[in-house]
Design a protein around this motif. Structure first.
Motif, PDB file in Angstrom:
ATOM      1  N   LYS A   1      -7.455  24.279  14.956  1.00 43.23           N
ATOM      2  CA  LYS A   1      -6.860  23.900  13.682  1.00 43.23           C
ATOM      3  C   LYS A   1      -5.978  24.999  13.091  1.00 43.23           C
ATOM      4  O   LYS A   1      -5.061  24.717  12.324  1.00 43.23           O
ATOM      5  CB  LYS A   1      -7.958  23.539  12.668  1.00 43.23           C
TER       6      LYS A   1
ATOM      7  N   ILE B   1      -1.226   9.063  14.114  1.00 42.59           N
ATOM      8  CA  ILE B   1      -1.362  10.425  13.615  1.00 42.59           C
ATOM      9  C   ILE B   1      -0.451  11.323  14.447  1.00 42.59           C
ATOM     10  O   ILE B   1      -0.600  11.405  15.665  1.00 42.59           O
ATOM     11  CB  ILE B   1      -2.816  10.922  13.708  1.00 42.59           C
TER      12      ILE B   1
ATOM     13  N   ASP C   1      -0.411  15.757   9.095  1.00 48.11           N
ATOM     14  CA  ASP C   1      -1.613  16.158   8.345  1.00 48.11           C
ATOM     15  C   ASP C   1      -2.653  15.037   8.288  1.00 48.11           C
ATOM     16  O   ASP C   1      -3.163  14.682   7.219  1.00 48.11           O
ATOM     17  CB  ASP C   1      -1.235  16.607   6.931  1.00 48.11           C
ATOM     18  N   GLU C   2      -2.944  14.491   9.475  1.00 51.21           N
ATOM     19  CA  GLU C   2      -3.975  13.468   9.632  1.00 51.21           C
ATOM     20  C   GLU C   2      -3.621  12.136   8.956  1.00 51.21           C
ATOM     21  O   GLU C   2      -4.474  11.242   8.855  1.00 51.21           O
ATOM     22  CB  GLU C   2      -5.334  13.963   9.104  1.00 51.21           C
ATOM     23  N   LYS C   3      -2.397  11.988   8.502  1.00 51.64           N
ATOM     24  CA  LYS C   3      -1.978  10.730   7.883  1.00 51.64           C
ATOM     25  C   LYS C   3      -1.224   9.880   8.906  1.00 51.64           C
ATOM     26  O   LYS C   3      -0.510  10.402   9.759  1.00 51.64           O
ATOM     27  CB  LYS C   3      -1.107  11.001   6.664  1.00 51.64           C
TER      28      LYS C   3
ATOM     29  N   ARG D   1       0.814  14.821  15.633  1.00 55.07           N
ATOM     30  CA  ARG D   1       0.436  16.231  15.760  1.00 55.07           C
ATOM     31  C   ARG D   1       0.942  16.715  17.113  1.00 55.07           C
ATOM     32  O   ARG D   1       0.411  16.341  18.161  1.00 55.07           O
ATOM     33  CB  ARG D   1      -1.076  16.400  15.638  1.00 55.07           C
TER      34      ARG D   1
ATOM     35  N   THR E   1       3.334  18.092  12.281  1.00 57.81           N
ATOM     36  CA  THR E   1       2.121  17.355  11.937  1.00 57.81           C
ATOM     37  C   THR E   1       2.304  16.458  10.726  1.00 57.81           C
ATOM     38  O   THR E   1       3.042  16.787   9.802  1.00 57.81           O
ATOM     39  CB  THR E   1       0.954  18.342  11.675  1.00 57.81           C
TER      40      THR E   1
ATOM     41  N   ALA F   1      -2.536  14.390  19.276  1.00 52.17           N
ATOM     42  CA  ALA F   1      -3.201  13.233  18.661  1.00 52.17           C
ATOM     43  C   ALA F   1      -2.651  11.986  19.349  1.00 52.17           C
ATOM     44  O   ALA F   1      -2.751  11.860  20.557  1.00 52.17           O
ATOM     45  CB  ALA F   1      -2.969  13.221  17.153  1.00 52.17           C
TER      46      ALA F   1
END
Length: 306
Positions: A138, A88, A26-28, A90, A24, A49
């Protein structure tokens, strides 16, 4: 930065599964490009994602990876083009041991070599349900529980003749300890089989011949050794990894990566490291690589199973 979280499967699955891995950003938003060389690694891949872009060369027979939310990737014995990503990141991976897929599902793995299948083609609605569960979850421990449930359902239906330790399982695991191209006759004797029967069953269960499998592991180990010790020259790496000489190593690199060793890991602003196996490498090795891979790190996760 991409973080790879490693978590062990349920104890009943350890004969078949090497790791679960959540990779991941991490949403970045991240952007990278990698060579995709041949690989002995096999796994179920879930993109949770954005999806990658996969560019194959004209000679590749591999189905394109993109447009698949989840897929099964078999043993890949050829160069597979370029893997690039922007977005993103993931991804959840179920990594199999050498013949783990065959032992768990009872399907001849030779049918999956050098191919990528959408998981619904292989497992139907149960794989799509797992995809939905993983996308919405999550907590890593819960993701592992969902993967356990999916796999244990197959194990509970499987014939006992598959889900036992046998000669092919033992020998394929030994390959990770002995990367030299040892005499196949010796391996067959250890498995208590004739050479012909050993090779036939190895191909059925692992997907490729014992000799080719050993070459792929040795090739991958040469890349890892270079990443661990960037100051080492390729000649010393060739001998350390069991090659007869540097020319034999170069031959493998050209076949499996379509590049010379020096070109594959040459500092380049466009490419990160090649996509290489982590299944057959000790996690501690990958953790030590973190200092040499500023864009990636590897984290073991402790798991408590009730």
């Amino acid at each position: 930065m991409i973080t790879n979280y490693f978590i062990a499967p349920h104890p009943a699955l350890k004969l078949f599964i090497a790791n679960y891995i959540l990779s991941t950003s991490d949403e970045k938003h991240v952007k990278f490009k990698s060579f995709w060389p041949a690989s002995a690694e096999t796994g179920l891949i879930f993109h949770l994602a954005d999806r990658p872009e996969h560019i194959t060369n004209d000679s590749s027979k591999l189905k394109n990876l993109q447009n698949k939310n989840s897929c099964l990737i078999g043993v890949l014995s050829n160069f597979n083009g370029i893997f690039s990503f922007s977005g993103i990141y993931r991804r959840f991976t179920i990594q199999f041991k050498a013949n783990g897929f065959y032992k768990l599902f009872g399907m001849p793995f030779s049918e999956f070599s050098n191919k990528i299948f959408s998981l619904d083609e292989v497992f139907g609605k149960s794989a799509m349900l797992l995809q939905e569960q993983l996308v919405d979850e999550k907590e890593l421990s819960q993701m592992a529980d969902y993967a356990d449930k999916f796999l244990l359902a197959f194990l509970n239906r499987q014939k006992s003749q598959y889900a036992v330790l046998d000669g092919i399982t033992a020998i394929s695991n030994k390959f990770n300890e002995d990367l030299s191209l040892s005499n196949i006759t010796r391996y067959a004797e250890k498995a208590n089989m004739s050479v012909r029967n050993f090779e036939r069953r190895f191909i059925e269960q692992v997907g490729i011949s014992p000799k080719l499998y050993s070459r792929l592991l040795r090739f991958n180990n040469a890349i890892i050794t270079r990443l661990k010790h960037p100051e080492s020259n390729w000649t010393s790496i060739a001998y350390e990894c069991g090659y007869y000489d540097q020319m034999h190593m170069i031959k493998d690199f050209k076949q499996f990566a379509n590049l010379n060793p020096s070109n594959l890991l040459q500092p380049n602003t466009d490419f990160t490291r090649p996509l290489i196996d982590v299944t057959n490498s000790n996690l501690e090795t990958w953790r030590r690589l973190t200092s040499n891979l500023p864009y990636e790190k590897f984290v073991p996760v402790q798991r408590f199973i009730h």
